[in-house]
Design a protein around this motif. Structure first.
Motif, PDB file in Angstrom:
ATOM      1  N   VAL A 107      -1.529   6.421  24.067  1.00 55.68           N
ATOM      2  CA  VAL A 107      -0.283   7.168  23.866  1.00 55.68           C
ATOM      3  C   VAL A 107      -0.290   7.873  22.499  1.00 55.68           C
ATOM      4  O   VAL A 107      -0.492   7.219  21.475  1.00 55.68           O
ATOM      5  CB  VAL A 107       0.934   6.225  23.940  1.00 55.68           C
ATOM      6  CG1 VAL A 107       2.223   7.030  23.815  1.00 55.68           C
ATOM      7  CG2 VAL A 107       0.921   5.419  25.224  1.00 55.68           C
ATOM      8  N   PRO A 108      -0.074   9.186  22.465  1.00 52.29           N
ATOM      9  CA  PRO A 108       0.049   9.875  21.169  1.00 52.29           C
ATOM     10  C   PRO A 108       1.308   9.416  20.430  1.00 52.29           C
ATOM     11  O   PRO A 108       2.336   9.141  21.051  1.00 52.29           O
ATOM     12  CB  PRO A 108       0.171  11.355  21.556  1.00 52.29           C
ATOM     13  CG  PRO A 108      -0.324  11.439  22.962  1.00 52.29           C
ATOM     14  CD  PRO A 108      -0.004  10.120  23.597  1.00 52.29           C
ATOM     15  N   ILE A 109       1.207   9.318  19.100  1.00 58.34           N
ATOM     16  CA  ILE A 109       2.334   8.895  18.260  1.00 58.34           C
ATOM     17  C   ILE A 109       2.633  10.005  17.251  1.00 58.34           C
ATOM     18  O   ILE A 109       1.713  10.597  16.674  1.00 58.34           O
ATOM     19  CB  ILE A 109       1.996   7.585  17.507  1.00 58.34           C
ATOM     20  CG1 ILE A 109       1.970   6.397  18.470  1.00 58.34           C
ATOM     21  CG2 ILE A 109       2.994   7.318  16.391  1.00 58.34           C
ATOM     22  CD1 ILE A 109       1.573   5.085  17.809  1.00 58.34           C
ATOM     23  N   ASP A 110       3.916  10.260  17.037  1.00 59.30           N
ATOM     24  CA  ASP A 110       4.333  11.230  16.012  1.00 59.30           C
ATOM     25  C   ASP A 110       4.950  10.479  14.832  1.00 59.30           C
ATOM     26  O   ASP A 110       5.782   9.590  15.028  1.00 59.30           O
ATOM     27  CB  ASP A 110       5.364  12.204  16.577  1.00 59.30           C
ATOM     28  CG  ASP A 110       4.751  13.150  17.596  1.00 59.30           C
ATOM     29  OD1 ASP A 110       3.728  13.771  17.266  1.00 59.30           O
ATOM     30  OD2 ASP A 110       5.290  13.252  18.710  1.00 59.30           O
ATOM     31  N   ILE A 111       4.525  10.856  13.626  1.00 62.42           N
ATOM     32  CA  ILE A 111       5.064  10.271  12.395  1.00 62.42           C
ATOM     33  C   ILE A 111       5.773  11.358  11.588  1.00 62.42           C
ATOM     34  O   ILE A 111       5.195  12.421  11.313  1.00 62.42           O
ATOM     35  CB  ILE A 111       3.930   9.666  11.509  1.00 62.42           C
ATOM     36  CG1 ILE A 111       3.147   8.609  12.276  1.00 62.42           C
ATOM     37  CG2 ILE A 111       4.522   9.103  10.215  1.00 62.42           C
ATOM     38  CD1 ILE A 111       3.872   7.315  12.510  1.00 62.42           C
TER      39      ILE A 111
ATOM     40  N   PHE B  44      -2.624   6.605   8.085  1.00 63.52           N
ATOM     41  CA  PHE B  44      -2.640   5.183   7.713  1.00 63.52           C
ATOM     42  C   PHE B  44      -1.471   4.449   8.368  1.00 63.52           C
ATOM     43  O   PHE B  44      -1.637   3.372   8.945  1.00 63.52           O
ATOM     44  CB  PHE B  44      -2.580   5.060   6.181  1.00 63.52           C
ATOM     45  CG  PHE B  44      -2.245   3.681   5.684  1.00 63.52           C
ATOM     46  CD1 PHE B  44      -3.200   2.671   5.701  1.00 63.52           C
ATOM     47  CD2 PHE B  44      -0.966   3.386   5.204  1.00 63.52           C
ATOM     48  CE1 PHE B  44      -2.885   1.393   5.240  1.00 63.52           C
ATOM     49  CE2 PHE B  44      -0.646   2.119   4.751  1.00 63.52           C
ATOM     50  CZ  PHE B  44      -1.612   1.114   4.774  1.00 63.52           C
ATOM     51  N   LEU B  45      -0.280   5.047   8.300  1.00 61.93           N
ATOM     52  CA  LEU B  45       0.902   4.434   8.918  1.00 61.93           C
ATOM     53  C   LEU B  45       0.719   4.313  10.432  1.00 61.93           C
ATOM     54  O   LEU B  45       1.038   3.279  11.027  1.00 61.93           O
ATOM     55  CB  LEU B  45       2.150   5.267   8.609  1.00 61.93           C
ATOM     56  CG  LEU B  45       2.609   5.304   7.149  1.00 61.93           C
ATOM     57  CD1 LEU B  45       3.784   6.273   6.987  1.00 61.93           C
ATOM     58  CD2 LEU B  45       2.996   3.914   6.638  1.00 61.93           C
ATOM     59  N   GLU B  46       0.205   5.382  11.049  1.00 59.95           N
ATOM     60  CA  GLU B  46      -0.012   5.339  12.498  1.00 59.95           C
ATOM     61  C   GLU B  46      -1.000   4.244  12.883  1.00 59.95           C
ATOM     62  O   GLU B  46      -0.780   3.495  13.847  1.00 59.95           O
ATOM     63  CB  GLU B  46      -0.531   6.698  12.990  1.00 59.95           C
ATOM     64  CG  GLU B  46      -0.783   6.700  14.491  1.00 59.95           C
ATOM     65  CD  GLU B  46      -1.351   8.009  15.014  1.00 59.95           C
ATOM     66  OE1 GLU B  46      -1.988   7.982  16.080  1.00 59.95           O
ATOM     67  OE2 GLU B  46      -1.153   9.056  14.364  1.00 59.95           O
ATOM     68  N   ASN B  47      -2.080   4.137  12.120  1.00 58.51           N
ATOM     69  CA  ASN B  47      -3.087   3.108  12.421  1.00 58.51           C
ATOM     70  C   ASN B  47      -2.493   1.705  12.317  1.00 58.51           C
ATOM     71  O   ASN B  47      -2.817   0.822  13.135  1.00 58.51           O
ATOM     72  CB  ASN B  47      -4.285   3.240  11.470  1.00 58.51           C
ATOM     73  CG  ASN B  47      -5.103   4.485  11.748  1.00 58.51           C
ATOM     74  OD1 ASN B  47      -5.052   5.031  12.850  1.00 58.51           O
ATOM     75  ND2 ASN B  47      -5.845   4.944  10.755  1.00 58.51           N
ATOM     76  N   LYS B  48      -1.632   1.483  11.326  1.00 60.57           N
ATOM     77  CA  LYS B  48      -1.013   0.161  11.162  1.00 60.57           C
ATOM     78  C   LYS B  48      -0.024  -0.136  12.302  1.00 60.57           C
ATOM     79  O   LYS B  48       0.084  -1.283  12.750  1.00 60.57           O
ATOM     80  CB  LYS B  48      -0.310   0.064   9.800  1.00 60.57           C
ATOM     81  CG  LYS B  48      -1.271   0.067   8.615  1.00 60.57           C
ATOM     82  CD  LYS B  48      -2.284  -1.060   8.733  1.00 60.57           C
ATOM     83  CE  LYS B  48      -3.296  -1.046   7.604  1.00 60.57           C
ATOM     84  NZ  LYS B  48      -4.332  -2.107   7.772  1.00 60.57           N
TER      85      LYS B  48
ATOM     86  N   TYR C  88       0.863  -1.204   0.000  1.00 60.52           N
ATOM     87  CA  TYR C  88       0.000   0.000   0.000  1.00 60.52           C
ATOM     88  C   TYR C  88       0.894   1.247   0.000  1.00 60.52           C
ATOM     89  O   TYR C  88       1.051   1.916   1.022  1.00 60.52           O
ATOM     90  CB  TYR C  88      -0.913   0.010   1.231  1.00 60.52           C
ATOM     91  CG  TYR C  88      -1.796  -1.202   1.341  1.00 60.52           C
ATOM     92  CD1 TYR C  88      -3.000  -1.281   0.634  1.00 60.52           C
ATOM     93  CD2 TYR C  88      -1.433  -2.283   2.149  1.00 60.52           C
ATOM     94  CE1 TYR C  88      -3.810  -2.405   0.731  1.00 60.52           C
ATOM     95  CE2 TYR C  88      -2.235  -3.406   2.254  1.00 60.52           C
ATOM     96  CZ  TYR C  88      -3.417  -3.461   1.538  1.00 60.52           C
ATOM     97  OH  TYR C  88      -4.217  -4.570   1.643  1.00 60.52           O
ATOM     98  N   PRO C  89       1.509   1.565  -1.151  1.00 62.29           N
ATOM     99  CA  PRO C  89       2.431   2.717  -1.204  1.00 62.29           C
ATOM    100  C   PRO C  89       1.673   4.042  -1.124  1.00 62.29           C
ATOM    101  O   PRO C  89       0.458   4.091  -1.356  1.00 62.29           O
ATOM    102  CB  PRO C  89       3.112   2.551  -2.564  1.00 62.29           C
ATOM    103  CG  PRO C  89       2.103   1.820  -3.394  1.00 62.29           C
ATOM    104  CD  PRO C  89       1.372   0.904  -2.463  1.00 62.29           C
TER     105      PRO C  89
END
Length: 436
Positions: free
Chosen positions: A427-431, A413-417, A371-372
């Motif tokens: 926990v908050p995530i930074d991408i 999308f990346l964060e959800n995966k 999924y690019p």
């Protein structure tokens, strides 16, 4: 944990412009936090290597002109009580008004650093007009122009000079998780804390916190050892109007900044209100772990779908950050108390979680190949490497040939995966996407 600086003054003197300059336009910006209405009223800034939190009181004043004075008085009183330093902004165009004199009267009684900022001074003539403000009895003043930034450097030099030194956190304190209980007035915070620590509580030691008498108290309860950030700083005071949003946010700032995980208590009989959301986003933007406890659940009439429907409503308000534990409790009956503490400890562990780079690449690169990122302007984005950054909170970087073409939906999308494959609940995530 930072010092707290409050910007006070009557409406239309340029407080918000000055605030925005501090948190938005300076290179030293650390963060900015939006409330539920997305009005900026809290942020972090840095000057000469010293970081501090800024509260803009102007964003909270609502209503007609005849109630402004009472609202401003309450906000100034709260700022005096909670802030480490206060910047009092006045307008050189209008001179000293009765409301300015009233605010100055309150400020003259306190021993905390008070900086008088005469705004809209953008020419030599107005420099002369500013002399009038000596009559406020606050001593030295600083002439500034918030729009252009003129004079703000001298003001900030003085500010960081007068801010009190914060106590250093010992290695022993760093190792123990710090939990704080926050929420709007009358949500049941005191009852929850009393039920949590119990009458037979085992207090190991009291560690002095800030000069504001905020205390970390070390507890061993239900087999868990932790520091409970004293919420005395969020106590109710009769002179502060209970439904004032500024009250909840101002009182929460210090506790949130000094914690690892925030336990947000909401009143089940009132629902997830605006002030609850403001405090939630305050914790999220500070990258703290968050757990939501729906307190007073024993007072709600329930059917078989009540819990599910109530939880769904809260998660709808939390979008896009919905991966947060929600537990229904009652401090009065001690219902699910142990569960709440177990979940809080789990969120703390999630926040410290580190994923090996090889394992992270093996999973994410296969996913990205399948999924690019969508092509943009005929350009194809290729991501060849990724890793978790060595930061106190979870941050991930993906190296791409065209990072500017990776938009927010793909980052989500990346964060959800990542969340699907590893437990980062609460926990908050930074991408970050960087050029390889």
């Amino acid at each position: 944990m930072n010092n707290i600086v409050a910007i006070v003054g009557r409406p239309n003197v340029g407080k918000s412009t000055f605030f925005n300059r501090l948190i938005k336009r300076r290179e030293a910006i650390v963060d900015s936090v939006s409330g539920v209405t997305r009005d900026r009223n809290y942020g972090k800034s840095e000057w000469n290597g010293k970081e501090f939190s800024v509260i803009d009181t102007g964003g909270y004043i609502k209503g007609s002109d005849d109630i402004f004075e009472g609202e401003i008085r309450r906000q100034v009183e709260l700022a005096i009580d909670e802030a480490d330093a206060i910047i009092f902004v006045v307008d050189v165009e209008e001179g000293i008004t009765p409301m300015d004199a009233e605010v100055a009267k309150l400020l003259r009684k306190v021993t905390k650093p008070i900086l008088l900022a005469v705004n809209k001074v953008d020419n030599a003539m107005r420099e002369k007009d500013a002399i009038e403000f000596y009559n406020l009895g606050l001593g030295e003043y600083f002439t500034i122009a918030s729009i252009s930034g003129s004079g703000t450097g001298e003001l900030l030099d003085k500010l960081v000079e007068v801010l009190p030194e914060l106590p250093e956190v010992t290695e022993e304190e760093e190792q123990l998780p710090r939990f704080c209980v926050v929420g709007r007035p009358n949500a049941g915070k005191s009852s929850f804390i009393n039920a949590l620590i119990g009458e037979d509580r085992f207090v190991v030691t009291d560690i002095a916190g800030t000069t504001r008498d905020s205390i970390d108290t070390r507890y061993n309860r239900f087999g868990f050892e932790f520091n409970l950030v004293d919420t005395a700083g969020i106590r109710r005071k009769a002179k502060v109007k209970e439904d004032l949003e500024f009250y909840s946010v101002m009182r929460s700032v210090r506790a949130i900044e000094h914690s690892d995980v925030c336990i947000l208590l909401i009143d089940a009989t009132r629902g997830f209100e605006g002030q609850d959301q403001s405090i939630f986003w305050l914790a999220e933007k500070n990258r703290k772990g968050v757990i939501i406890l729906v307190n007073k659940w024993d007072l709600v009439e329930k059917d078989t779908m009540s819990t599910r429907d109530y939880e769904a409503k809260i998660r709808e308000e939390l979008q896009p950050f919905t991966d947060v534990p929600i537990i229904f409790t009652s401090a009065l009956t001690k219902q699910r108390l142990l569960k709440a503490l177990e979940e809080t400890v789990k969120v703390y562990e999630n926040r410290k979680q580190r994923i090996p780079t090889s394992k992270f690449n093996d999973f994410m690169l296969k996913l990205i190949e399948a999924y690019p990122p969508p092509a943009l302007k005929g350009k194809y984005v290729k991501i060849k490497y990724c890793m978790q950054l060595p930061t106190p909170t979870p941050q991930f970087v993906f190296f791409a040939n065209l990072p500017q073409y990776v938009k927010e939906p793909y980052k989500r999308f990346l964060e959800n995966k990542i969340r699907e494959n590893w437990d980062f609940s609460g926990v908050p995530i930074d991408i970050y996407i960087r050029e390889k």
